[in-house]
Design an enzyme around this catalytic site. Sequence first.
Site, PDB file in Angstrom:
ATOM      1  N   ASP A 276      26.514  33.746 -29.086  1.00 51.99           N
ATOM      2  CA  ASP A 276      26.227  34.319 -30.378  1.00 51.99           C
ATOM      3  C   ASP A 276      27.463  34.299 -31.526  1.00 51.99           C
ATOM      4  O   ASP A 276      27.553  34.835 -32.319  1.00 51.99           O
ATOM      5  CB  ASP A 276      25.751  35.631 -30.192  1.00 51.99           C
ATOM      6  CG  ASP A 276      24.832  35.905 -29.216  1.00 51.99           C
ATOM      7  OD1 ASP A 276      23.719  35.261 -29.209  1.00 51.99           O
ATOM      8  OD2 ASP A 276      24.709  36.882 -28.539  1.00 51.99           O
TER       9      ASP A 276
ATOM     10  N   HIS B  57      19.764  29.988 -30.734  1.00 50.76           N
ATOM     11  CA  HIS B  57      20.830  29.648 -31.820  1.00 50.76           C
ATOM     12  C   HIS B  57      19.803  30.073 -33.128  1.00 50.76           C
ATOM     13  O   HIS B  57      18.616  29.689 -33.049  1.00 50.76           O
ATOM     14  CB  HIS B  57      20.855  28.088 -32.153  1.00 50.76           C
ATOM     15  CG  HIS B  57      21.908  27.619 -31.204  1.00 50.76           C
ATOM     16  ND1 HIS B  57      23.127  28.011 -30.909  1.00 50.76           N
ATOM     17  CD2 HIS B  57      22.018  26.424 -30.437  1.00 50.76           C
ATOM     18  CE1 HIS B  57      23.789  27.523 -30.263  1.00 50.76           C
ATOM     19  NE2 HIS B  57      23.285  26.404 -29.831  1.00 50.76           N
TER      20      HIS B  57
HETATM   21  P1  GDP Z   1      24.980  30.943 -31.747  1.00 52.34           P
HETATM   22  O1  GDP Z   1      24.224  31.313 -30.430  1.00 52.34           O
HETATM   23  O2  GDP Z   1      26.369  30.894 -31.169  1.00 52.34           O
HETATM   24  O3  GDP Z   1      24.372  30.153 -32.528  1.00 52.34           O
HETATM   25  O4  GDP Z   1      24.863  32.309 -32.729  1.00 52.34           O
HETATM   26  P2  GDP Z   1      23.620  32.882 -33.129  1.00 52.34           P
HETATM   27  O5  GDP Z   1      22.655  32.163 -33.663  1.00 52.34           O
HETATM   28  O6  GDP Z   1      23.051  34.021 -32.186  1.00 52.34           O
HETATM   29  O7  GDP Z   1      24.189  34.227 -34.151  1.00 52.34           O
HETATM   30  C1  GDP Z   1      24.660  33.812 -35.120  1.00 52.34           C
HETATM   31  C2  GDP Z   1      24.007  34.536 -36.285  1.00 52.34           C
HETATM   32  O8  GDP Z   1      25.005  34.703 -37.360  1.00 52.34           O
HETATM   33  C3  GDP Z   1      22.810  33.830 -36.864  1.00 52.34           C
HETATM   34  O9  GDP Z   1      21.748  34.786 -37.410  1.00 52.34           O
HETATM   35  C4  GDP Z   1      23.412  32.984 -37.942  1.00 52.34           C
HETATM   36  O10 GDP Z   1      22.503  32.542 -38.930  1.00 52.34           O
HETATM   37  C5  GDP Z   1      24.443  33.889 -38.442  1.00 52.34           C
HETATM   38  N1  GDP Z   1      25.680  33.045 -39.135  1.00 52.34           N
HETATM   39  C6  GDP Z   1      26.303  32.123 -38.702  1.00 52.34           C
HETATM   40  N2  GDP Z   1      27.349  32.109 -39.445  1.00 52.34           N
HETATM   41  C7  GDP Z   1      27.500  32.992 -40.149  1.00 52.34           C
HETATM   42  C8  GDP Z   1      28.409  33.217 -41.460  1.00 52.34           C
HETATM   43  O11 GDP Z   1      29.423  32.744 -41.591  1.00 52.34           O
HETATM   44  N3  GDP Z   1      28.021  34.373 -42.085  1.00 52.34           N
HETATM   45  C9  GDP Z   1      26.871  35.319 -41.593  1.00 52.34           C
HETATM   46  N4  GDP Z   1      26.773  36.516 -42.287  1.00 52.34           N
HETATM   47  N5  GDP Z   1      26.101  34.808 -40.756  1.00 52.34           N
HETATM   48  C10 GDP Z   1      26.309  33.721 -40.025  1.00 52.34           C
END
Ligand code: GDP
Length: 424
Positions: free
Chosen positions: A12, A40
């Site tokens: 995440d 994701h």
């Molecule tokens: P992953 O499994 O590593 O892809 O992570 P997730 O998708 O579960 O969690 C990342 C969350 O943070 C998602 O809701 C994204 O839209 C959000 N996100 C990613 N990068 C950023 C950022 O730079 N700022 C903010 N506020 N949200 C972000």
Amino acid sequence: MVNAIVGANWGDEGKGKITDMLARESDIVIRFQGGANAGHTIVNDYGKFALHTLPSGVFYNHTTNIIGNGVALNIPVLFNEIEQVVSKGVPRPKILVSDRAQMVMPYHILFDEYEEERLGKSSFGSTKSGIAPFYSDKYAKLGFQVQELFDEDALRAHLERIAPQKNVLLENLYHKPALDIDKLFNTLMEYKKMVEPYVCDVSLYLSNAIKEGKNILLEGQLGTLKDPDHGIYPMVTSSSTLAAYGAIGAGIPPYEITGIVTVCKAYSSAVGAGAFVSEIFGEEADELRRRGGDGGEYGATTGRPRRMGWFDCVASKYGCRLQGTTEVAFTVLDVLGYLDKIPVCVGYEIDGEVTTDFPVTTKLEKAKPVYEVLDGWKCDIRGIKNYFDLPENCRKYIEFCEEHIGYPIKMISNGPKRDDIIIR
Ligand code: GDP
């Protein structure tokens, strides 16, 4: 050229967004491990998507998206995700599925549920997607590869061979109904129809793609600390989350992977059980959880509230080292803009001694965080495109974390959208 995108921590970290961004320059995006147990979240012009199985390149029509042999393939989940993406107006993506990928069987999901139920209080906090029973079967040589769907007699014989072994556990350990072989066979024939258009000899395809100089992206799931060898065993996932495994789970030579982008989130979050040294609780945690990610830190697959904590330099340094990081993407930094003071975990105190090296699980359980407290920047940094336009305290925070983890932070993500990114 082959690049990998992987996580440094518990997952995440925002890998989906970085992959989506880098997929723009990629011809091929490959999932090489894991299954539909994590997700994701991707926000783009088509809307907001939670992908569990599809590679993050599906939103570009120049990208071929591959399910590698290392993945725990849940065929109905794959099929539904393709239909969901298409129904939201995304052009039908080009997808290939390795003929050597193994399938998550309906009983893997049942075994996952039954085992968590049996363990009760000492359960793993599994997403119950069948991943642990799936990989157990794979390495016990009881699994089913996609290619077996195309030889019906052999498939039925294989089902008959494994059923007695499964039924002993189902009936005697879990007190549940035995497997119905005819029903299973029919289900697999449904799977065959769903997956048939995509099946491919993926390692051969990739070998040719490498010769042609294509840009290839390996997309990791979860992070170093969930790796079965190098993570917080046994509170880990069941397939390797390391970039090195990309070679195996996609079927390419290890020396082809030249770029390893490791994603670190600017604070910590974790799902499932296990030691989490910089964890915070109560209102402090609730506020970070509410403000975190894009609309709060809740599991993309389960909706469960994530455990929250401050940035952990010890875990992240280790996480980056095991990945073989060539550059770090530092994400979700915008979320911290509300804080006056930001604690950063710079060491672990274990039995009265402070270390910056991540320990084995038995020692980890005893570790207490050593914090340094930095000044916050108290403003919204979304929309900023240049590093030197960031507030000074924000740059200090980035540079402090960079120095402690020891790998260069080259990308900073300051919002959930594709172009909320600062290249350093
Ligand atoms: P992953 O499994 O590593 O892809 O992570 P997730 O998708 O579960 O969690 C990342 C969350 O943070 C998602 O809701 C994204 O839209 C959000 N996100 C990613 N990068 C950023 C950022 O730079 N700022 C903010 N506020 N949200 C972000």
